[in-house]
Enzyme design. Sequence first.
Site, PDB file in Angstrom:
ATOM      1  N   SER A  60       0.823  -1.210   0.000  1.00 49.23           N
ATOM      2  CA  SER A  60       0.000   0.000   0.000  1.00 49.23           C
ATOM      3  C   SER A  60       0.855   1.256   0.000  1.00 49.23           C
ATOM      4  O   SER A  60       2.053   1.223   0.307  1.00 49.23           O
ATOM      5  CB  SER A  60      -0.923   0.004   1.228  1.00 49.23           C
ATOM      6  OG  SER A  60      -1.629  -1.209   1.309  1.00 49.23           O
TER       7      SER A  60
HETATM    8  N1  SAM Z   1       0.081  -4.034   4.117  1.00 51.71           N
HETATM    9  C1  SAM Z   1       0.631  -4.832   3.068  1.00 51.71           C
HETATM   10  C2  SAM Z   1       2.052  -4.455   2.760  1.00 51.71           C
HETATM   11  O1  SAM Z   1       2.636  -3.652   3.498  1.00 51.71           O
HETATM   12  O2  SAM Z   1       2.606  -4.985   1.790  1.00 51.71           O
HETATM   13  C3  SAM Z   1      -0.205  -4.745   1.819  1.00 51.71           C
HETATM   14  C4  SAM Z   1      -1.450  -5.527   1.892  1.00 51.71           C
HETATM   15  S1  SAM Z   1      -2.223  -5.731   0.332  1.00 51.71           S
HETATM   16  C5  SAM Z   1      -2.890  -4.158   0.006  1.00 51.71           C
HETATM   17  C6  SAM Z   1      -3.630  -6.689   0.848  1.00 51.71           C
HETATM   18  C7  SAM Z   1      -3.302  -8.104   1.184  1.00 51.71           C
HETATM   19  O3  SAM Z   1      -4.462  -8.704   1.761  1.00 51.71           O
HETATM   20  C8  SAM Z   1      -2.943  -8.967  -0.015  1.00 51.71           C
HETATM   21  O4  SAM Z   1      -1.692  -9.560   0.175  1.00 51.71           O
HETATM   22  C9  SAM Z   1      -4.046 -10.021  -0.057  1.00 51.71           C
HETATM   23  O5  SAM Z   1      -3.619 -11.286  -0.507  1.00 51.71           O
HETATM   24  C10 SAM Z   1      -4.466 -10.056   1.391  1.00 51.71           C
HETATM   25  N2  SAM Z   1      -5.792 -10.601   1.660  1.00 51.71           N
HETATM   26  C11 SAM Z   1      -6.932 -10.467   0.964  1.00 51.71           C
HETATM   27  N3  SAM Z   1      -7.928 -11.128   1.563  1.00 51.71           N
HETATM   28  C12 SAM Z   1      -7.401 -11.704   2.680  1.00 51.71           C
HETATM   29  C13 SAM Z   1      -7.930 -12.519   3.726  1.00 51.71           C
HETATM   30  N4  SAM Z   1      -9.201 -12.888   3.796  1.00 51.71           N
HETATM   31  N5  SAM Z   1      -7.087 -12.917   4.697  1.00 51.71           N
HETATM   32  C14 SAM Z   1      -5.778 -12.569   4.685  1.00 51.71           C
HETATM   33  N6  SAM Z   1      -5.221 -11.805   3.721  1.00 51.71           N
HETATM   34  C15 SAM Z   1      -6.033 -11.371   2.734  1.00 51.71           C
END
Ligand code: SAM
Length: 218
Positions: A61
């Site tokens: 993000s």
């Molecule tokens: N904060 C992270 C970083 O610093 O890189 C970025 C997160 S990214 C925007 C969102 C993440 O949420 C993705 O890796 C995605 O695979 C994960 N995600 C989506 N649905 C999820 C779920 N139900 N449980 C766990 N992770 C999930």
Amino acid sequence: MDSYGGYRSQLVGELSAKGIRDLAVLRAISEVPRHLFVPESIRHRAYQDSALPIGGGQTISQPWVQARSLELAKLTGRDRVLEVGTGSGYQTALLAQCADQVFTVERIPALAQAARAVLSATGARNISVLVGDGTLGWRAYAPFEVIIVAAATPEAPQPLVEQLATGGRLILPIGDRVNQVLTLMVKQPDGSLVTRTVSDVRFVPLIGQFGFAGDLAT
Ligand code: SAM
């Protein structure tokens, strides 16, 4: 300091100019090597204030959004934190600098594995990574003083509300798959939530039992 220290300082200055005031948050950003959490081919862009691709259709993000989320968390250094959506592990590393224990859940095994490796290489010791559906939380370690959801959700997943401590802070982007509002919810002694909306954001969707349904594109 590594050779990216100057870029980190510039990013800290930019975030500060954009209204980030919490010194602990700015210090964490000045210390965590963001370039190690992005693919090598885009390392030169690691300290731009923008979201970047990390593989699997997912993103790390935008730093401003991560810094604002951390500010809203009001971490004290004694907190037990749940993060949903580990992604690259960068925000996990920021949380680990400001909290006591960080529990993070990622649904894509390859991302969780890569995040584990880089977090371990950077020396963080207060982080536990789980592969699974983070909309279910991580009941074994609840309650959490802070829960941060790093993916877009139509509403607060009920298990996360249940696993939030009284007085605890839940930070999450609420909306549809395209546009969301970064939202802070604070749990009251009677179990109700006081809600504050903070700013418009765009996250990838939270796919899971209490989030959006999955599809081939995600
Ligand atoms: N904060 C992270 C970083 O610093 O890189 C970025 C997160 S990214 C925007 C969102 C993440 O949420 C993705 O890796 C995605 O695979 C994960 N995600 C989506 N649905 C999820 C779920 N139900 N449980 C766990 N992770 C999930």
